[in-house]
Design an enzyme around this catalytic site. Sequence first.
Site, PDB file in Angstrom:
ATOM      1  N   ASP A   1      -4.348  10.454  29.220  1.00  0.00           N
ATOM      2  CA  ASP A   1      -3.345  11.517  29.174  1.00  0.00           C
ATOM      3  C   ASP A   1      -3.169  12.060  27.760  1.00  0.00           C
ATOM      4  O   ASP A   1      -3.486  11.401  26.769  1.00  0.00           O
ATOM      5  CB  ASP A   1      -1.982  10.994  29.648  1.00  0.00           C
ATOM      6  CG  ASP A   1      -1.893  10.861  31.155  1.00  0.00           C
ATOM      7  OD1 ASP A   1      -2.919  11.032  31.833  1.00  0.00           O
ATOM      8  OD2 ASP A   1      -0.792  10.553  31.655  1.00  0.00           O
TER       9      ASP A   1
ATOM     10  N   HIS B   1      -4.122   6.533  26.917  1.00  0.00           N
ATOM     11  CA  HIS B   1      -3.878   7.775  26.180  1.00  0.00           C
ATOM     12  C   HIS B   1      -4.940   7.958  25.103  1.00  0.00           C
ATOM     13  O   HIS B   1      -5.223   7.026  24.348  1.00  0.00           O
ATOM     14  CB  HIS B   1      -2.479   7.757  25.542  1.00  0.00           C
ATOM     15  CG  HIS B   1      -1.363   7.745  26.540  1.00  0.00           C
ATOM     16  ND1 HIS B   1      -0.980   6.595  27.191  1.00  0.00           N
ATOM     17  CD2 HIS B   1      -0.572   8.748  27.005  1.00  0.00           C
ATOM     18  CE1 HIS B   1       0.021   6.886  28.027  1.00  0.00           C
ATOM     19  NE2 HIS B   1       0.278   8.179  27.934  1.00  0.00           N
TER      20      HIS B   1
END
Length: 273
Positions: free
Chosen positions: A49, A195
């Site tokens: 993400d 991430h």
Amino acid sequence: MKTALALAAAVALGAHAAPAAAFLPGPRRAFLPRLAGATSPGHVALTFDDGPAAESTPRFLQLLADHDVRATFFLLGAEARKAPALVREIAAAGHEIGVHGWDHRCLLRRSPRATHRDLEATRDLLHRITGTVPRWFRPPYGVFSTASLLSARRLGLTPILWSTWGFDWTEGCTPASIHRRVTGGLGDGGTILLHDSDITTGNGAWRATLGALPGLIADGRRRGLSFGSLDETAGPGTTAARPKPPVRPRPRHAPGAPAGRAAATGSPAERRG
């Protein structure tokens, strides 16, 4: 009259926020396995993400190429607009690109109109850059609103969250802590959330994630697990997994080199009033 209005407002707010309950991992895995990223047994979907980020994302692309793994990158529209060349590089390497919203703001604080504009603008931007219409949608913070789910349906986006995550945005996280948290919730398959950017924190935690990845992949493969994008690892009740193309190696240049960045501020909804 005041009581009735207050009751109506409370009902409307409850309807708007009700899907946010899917954030809770226990109920999600038990009652919404597709939303939780259930995969075919033995398969793991690797997802990232908050990108793209010129400093960090190229390093993840190189590591994934070195390990012959494809992943799904959930991108923010505002960041993609700054770095279209990097978005094209992600796609050219064989990775899948999903919608993470225009910027990293909780959708519970967005109106239905603003939500739809932001998701539509992000989907269309990623389509223009890569030539491929995104399939998946994951909201910032993993928090859905009713408006976001309705908009996703109108835009042809499939909502997805995750089965396990590494808490890899937190101050002080380490490769060991990320590995422990991810494997503790993985079982015989599922969707991992990590991430490739620290855009929301600025704390450099992506370095710990990068350090954890080789061990996660090696450990999973020792257990007989295969890694891929969401499309490659689709579980029961989803569209059949697509054949896995080879991961294209990245050119060997200095990691983190700028990739077509240009200033951009404000979400589409704000710019349009």
